[in-house]
Design an enzyme around this catalytic site. Sequence first.
Site, PDB file in Angstrom:
ATOM      1  N   TYR A 327      -4.437   3.157  -2.897  1.00  0.00           N
ATOM      2  CA  TYR A 327      -4.405   1.739  -2.561  1.00  0.00           C
ATOM      3  C   TYR A 327      -3.888   1.539  -1.140  1.00  0.00           C
ATOM      4  O   TYR A 327      -4.282   0.586  -0.456  1.00  0.00           O
ATOM      5  CB  TYR A 327      -3.583   0.971  -3.591  1.00  0.00           C
ATOM      6  CG  TYR A 327      -4.348   0.822  -4.881  1.00  0.00           C
ATOM      7  CD1 TYR A 327      -5.241  -0.233  -5.061  1.00  0.00           C
ATOM      8  CD2 TYR A 327      -4.235   1.763  -5.896  1.00  0.00           C
ATOM      9  CE1 TYR A 327      -5.986  -0.350  -6.218  1.00  0.00           C
ATOM     10  CE2 TYR A 327      -4.981   1.660  -7.064  1.00  0.00           C
ATOM     11  CZ  TYR A 327      -5.858   0.596  -7.214  1.00  0.00           C
ATOM     12  OH  TYR A 327      -6.610   0.496  -8.361  1.00  0.00           O
ATOM     13  N   HIS A 328      -3.023   2.407  -0.687  1.00  0.00           N
ATOM     14  CA  HIS A 328      -2.585   2.379   0.711  1.00  0.00           C
ATOM     15  C   HIS A 328      -3.798   2.509   1.634  1.00  0.00           C
ATOM     16  O   HIS A 328      -3.986   1.720   2.569  1.00  0.00           O
ATOM     17  CB  HIS A 328      -1.605   3.529   0.950  1.00  0.00           C
ATOM     18  CG  HIS A 328      -1.193   3.714   2.371  1.00  0.00           C
ATOM     19  ND1 HIS A 328      -0.039   3.171   2.891  1.00  0.00           N
ATOM     20  CD2 HIS A 328      -1.769   4.399   3.395  1.00  0.00           C
ATOM     21  CE1 HIS A 328       0.080   3.502   4.169  1.00  0.00           C
ATOM     22  NE2 HIS A 328      -0.968   4.248   4.497  1.00  0.00           N
TER      23      HIS A 328
END
Length: 687
Positions: A327-328
Amino acid sequence: MTPNTIGSISNANSAGLGAALSSERWRSMLFLARRLWPALVLAGAVWLTTETVSGGDVVNDALDADAVALLLSRLDLERGGLEPVKAAQENPTDAARKLLAYYRARTDVKHPVDRSEREDVRGEHANQTTLDIADDAVKNILIASPQFPRHDFGEEIDWLNNRHPRRDKEWLWQLQRHYSWQHLGRAYWHTGDERYAEAYVRQLLGWIESCPLRPGSPAWRTIEAGIRGRAWTSHFQYFLDSPAVTPAVLVAFLNSCHDHAEYLTGRRFTRNNWGLMEAEGAAFIGFTFPEFREAENWRSRAIRHLNAEVNRQVRPDGHHVEQCINYHSGCIGWFTRTAELARLNGREDEFPAEFWARIEKMVAAVMKLTPPGGRSAQFGDTHSPMDCRAVLRRWAGTFDRDDFRYVGTAGEQGKPPEQTAYALKQSGFYSMRSGWDDDAIGLVLKCGPDGGWHCQPDNGAFELWAYGRRLMPDSGTYVYSGDDAGRAWFRQTRVHQTLTLDGRDIAYAPRLRLWKPGEELDTLVVENTSYEGFVHRRAVLFVRKAFFVLIDEALGDAAGNAMLHFQLAPGDAVFDEARPSVRTDFDRANLLIHGLPQPDLAVEKERGQVSFKYGTREDRPAFRYQLPKPEGVGVRFVTVLVPYEDADPPVVSVELVGDPPPGASRVELDIRVGDISERVGYDVDQD
């Protein structure tokens, strides 16, 4: 063209999507189309006329006057270039034709999918995988996302019922993202085959009719609406010049785009990664269709949100607050695609230098945590470990970073990073490695704050690589829904490389006690208040860039069984409970885990599973060291992790120097691993 390749346009309702034609009239049209016009692309009409366009005879349908009127009311007809549309607005059919001509001639709006390149990329715009997905899509065989297998819908696509074998909600939600349509677009430009455009139009119109704007519908989660908002602008670029895109198709498409943007901006953007996708979708519609009266409002709201959230969602050390590298990486894209679109359209000043500085830190965080081999550690909901090198290659030029180039190209370009050990102290990620080659020995550890739903209670957990093999992978995600017991199993603390009391899940309460990298010894000491009255202190010593020593202490008043959990890569393992040690049994690149013998220490096998791809899992060796922890008394585990390439593991011995009690500020050990003998330790009170 078969009957199920014919779409319909709804009359306009308050949301702009409308009610379908009557079943009787629809069946009559299908019969007529089947018999008279095999190449028909029907977009719903009151009557039909045929006109010749380049490429042959196609049907250009008359339009629903209400749908056209609704669209024209949403457009700024005073905008330059729309004068012919304004002049024809009393004639819906003529106005829609002129609007289509306007969009086909328009050149002042820029998009990453550049229509001027269409002929230049013929034969070079799709690989075989994309062509296979596109060919399947023509037959109504769609992919919800790459995480799921393709599904054959047969004659008619059912957009609203869950057909996944486990009823995984993600399958139905992700189906609404229209993943296959991007492949249809690339295949269309690659081949020029109108089958792909016709399939796209048929499915687009079918979706619009089946999925009217209705909050709470599986088609209208805000994350899906945001993803479509961006994706649909690419589809528009790919298919705009096809004869399959008639004026009626354009009217339906643009009315739905307007509905998407109003839906996304008519509420506060979500304050997590969802909100980035919501803002991105609204911004892409606003930039791609500035003719809408509300386009500037959509763009400005989205840009304000992205500029604010890059500081709120990204910590000063560069890592995203959700503590999940997949998700980063996604957030890097969700932040920057709008900024790059703004730059394409001459509005780069709306994203200040501070925005880009924070993005550079995000990319640097990827570099610092990139393991040997280039695939990410899979802490939290990181399934299908991310290709870190692709991220670094993508951004090396933007930021002119030779270290990004070096890691991104596996040393073929650029210069290696200056360090081999990094700490992201606010986020609680730490990395140590012997070098930047693929055969290096490396470890990444996590001990940070709660990152929310995508985070797992795993503080102290780590992954270890050596000699080209991932030897101690984290457990992964498995699923989000469709198997609640499976989801819960993969989230529990005891399936991670860390310490529990009686196997119970731990809390997030991290503290960094010592970070001291060096030439011959990297030292990390972290703590986590895992339960009331219970602190786990973990020291990691990377000795001579060759092996690791773990010193794990269970401190505090709480009583129970202190359990130190380890999981290995899938494969065989050899247990020697007398030593006590466990080792992998691969042909090359192995790991020996050697524990310090002590009274009452038990070695017990545990169930081990790992998931490297969403929805899949496999067995692997797992075990724990266990000691009874009395009330008010601490216990200590000492473990040596030795990667090795030889057929036989090295001889290992470890002794505690003196008799420091658990929790002492200074601990020293005498370690022997093969020919290496060292006295190592730490002092958490040192500077």
